[in-house]
Design a protein around this motif. Sequence first.
Motif, short mmCIF file in Angstrom:
data_model
loop_
_atom_site.label_atom_id
_atom_site.label_comp_id
_atom_site.label_asym_id
_atom_site.label_seq_id
_atom_site.Cartn_x
_atom_site.Cartn_y
_atom_site.Cartn_z
N SER A 1 -3.85 3.91 -0.05
CA SER A 1 -3.95 3.15 -1.22
C SER A 1 -3.67 1.67 -0.93
CB SER A 1 -3.38 3.73 -2.39
OG SER A 1 -3.96 5.05 -2.69
N ARG A 39 -5.84 12.69 4.10
CA ARG A 39 -4.97 11.50 3.95
C ARG A 39 -5.64 10.42 3.41
NH1 ARG A 39 -2.52 10.65 9.58
NH2 ARG A 39 -4.57 10.59 10.11
N TYR A 40 -5.19 9.64 2.50
CA TYR A 40 -5.66 8.43 1.82
C TYR A 40 -4.71 7.41 1.84
CZ TYR A 40 -9.40 11.08 -0.10
OH TYR A 40 -10.75 12.05 -0.37
N ARG A 71 -10.04 6.80 2.75
CA ARG A 71 -9.52 8.10 3.30
C ARG A 71 -9.44 7.73 4.96
NH1 ARG A 71 -13.36 13.36 2.92
NH2 ARG A 71 -12.08 14.79 4.25
N ARG A 104 -6.80 -2.23 -6.46
CA ARG A 104 -6.52 -0.74 -5.86
C ARG A 104 -7.71 -0.43 -5.05
NH1 ARG A 104 -3.71 4.82 -7.99
NH2 ARG A 104 -4.48 6.12 -6.05
N ASN A 105 -7.55 -0.01 -3.69
CA ASN A 105 -8.71 0.64 -3.07
C ASN A 105 -8.14 1.63 -2.19
OD1 ASN A 105 -10.90 0.83 -1.31
ND2 ASN A 105 -11.21 -1.43 -0.83
N ASP A 106 -8.67 3.03 -2.41
CA ASP A 106 -8.26 4.01 -1.77
C ASP A 106 -9.23 4.21 -0.35
OD1 ASP A 106 -6.38 4.66 -3.64
OD2 ASP A 106 -7.57 5.77 -4.61
N GLY A 153 0.95 -1.08 0.05
CA GLY A 153 -0.17 -0.04 -0.15
C GLY A 153 0.93 1.23 0.03
N ARG A 154 0.29 2.36 0.00
CA ARG A 154 0.85 3.56 -0.01
C ARG A 154 0.27 4.64 0.48
NH1 ARG A 154 5.09 5.06 -3.93
NH2 ARG A 154 5.76 6.91 -3.57
N MET A 155 0.64 5.47 1.34
CA MET A 155 -0.18 6.90 1.80
C MET A 155 0.18 8.10 0.87
SD MET A 155 -0.21 6.35 6.00
CE MET A 155 -1.37 7.69 6.09
N TRP A 156 -0.93 8.82 0.82
CA TRP A 156 -0.85 10.05 0.05
C TRP A 156 -1.73 11.12 0.42
CZ3 TRP A 156 -4.89 11.63 -3.09
CH2 TRP A 156 -5.80 10.34 -3.36
N ASP A 207 -4.17 14.44 -0.58
CA ASP A 207 -4.90 15.02 -1.52
C ASP A 207 -4.54 16.54 -1.36
OD1 ASP A 207 -6.68 16.00 -3.19
OD2 ASP A 207 -8.39 14.96 -2.48
#
Length: 356
Positions: free
Chosen positions: A207, A204-205, A236, A232-234, A193-196, A198
Amino acid sequence: MLILHRHLMREAFVASTMTLLVLLGVISALFLAELLAEAAQGELPGASVLLLLVLRLPEAILMIGPLALMTGLLLALGRAHEQSEMTVIRAAGVGFGQCFVPLGLLVSAWALALLLVSGWLAPYAVERTGTLMAEAARQAVVGGLQPGRFERLDRGRLTVYVGGMDTRDGRLENVLIQHDDPEQPEVLSAASGRMWLDAEDGSRYLSLLDGHQVRHGPDPGRGPLREMRFARNDIRLPPPELGGSEGGEMAARLPQLLSPESPAERREWHWRLAAPLAALILGALAVPLSYRSPRQGRWGSIVVALALYLVYSNAIQAGLVIMERRDAIAGPGLWPIHGVLLLAAAAFWLRHQRRW
């Protein structure tokens, strides 16, 4: 200023300051426990706990400032009675007003300090707290998760586990998420996964890549059970709670409340003036309450002062509740409560003056 006045003011100031520090330590310990519990729940960043504790000190000062002044005066003047200093002063022909009126300078300065805290320092602390929490929510993209630990977010409704983390690019490995929804609990797992963040709203999301999702009803044994795989599943993630500094309590400076435009502003105006007024009244009341006969116990006046302060503070809170329920822009507010105690202080002063 006479040596006598300087002596009494110095003793009263030292005793009041030490009492304030002791009470601040107790209140700060309670605040620290509250902040640590919120940090454990993921409601605020753990690295900012100490700074947030410092920003809550104005609130604590307003809570115990009047009590610290009253207790300090009782200790200083009571010790003077016990050591027969007051007997010597009376024998020297010093009048009642000449002896105690200069203590009004200390009481007035203490009340002015509480007014500055209530009117300007406390709103700044509230504003700074909101800014700090907003910055923490924007910057804590990966810092809120630690490998090998279950992190609880959103008041415990969301549990996140990360097996590994690459701090260079923010890549996560072996991610497990449990969403505790009373209607449809679900569990998600992913190999990576990965945090990013917006850029538009600062949310914060997380993924999840190449994962598996299981969702069921309130009773897992009865179903329905839904399973699915996803590429992939984002998700929040909830940000730390900011505390709502805008438009909330202690947000406005005192001059902005001089002409209240709503019942809420009028109620806050009375609340913000309560601590300075309490310091003036309780400081004046401490002088007659400090009198001790030769065989009187040392801590009797302290117990009376504490009981009086509890009654006074609870009456103020009850008055604020009544103002909130009435929701009126006009009315006596908290002035009757202050007036009753002021009359009691005047009566004790006259009684003590006749005894002098």
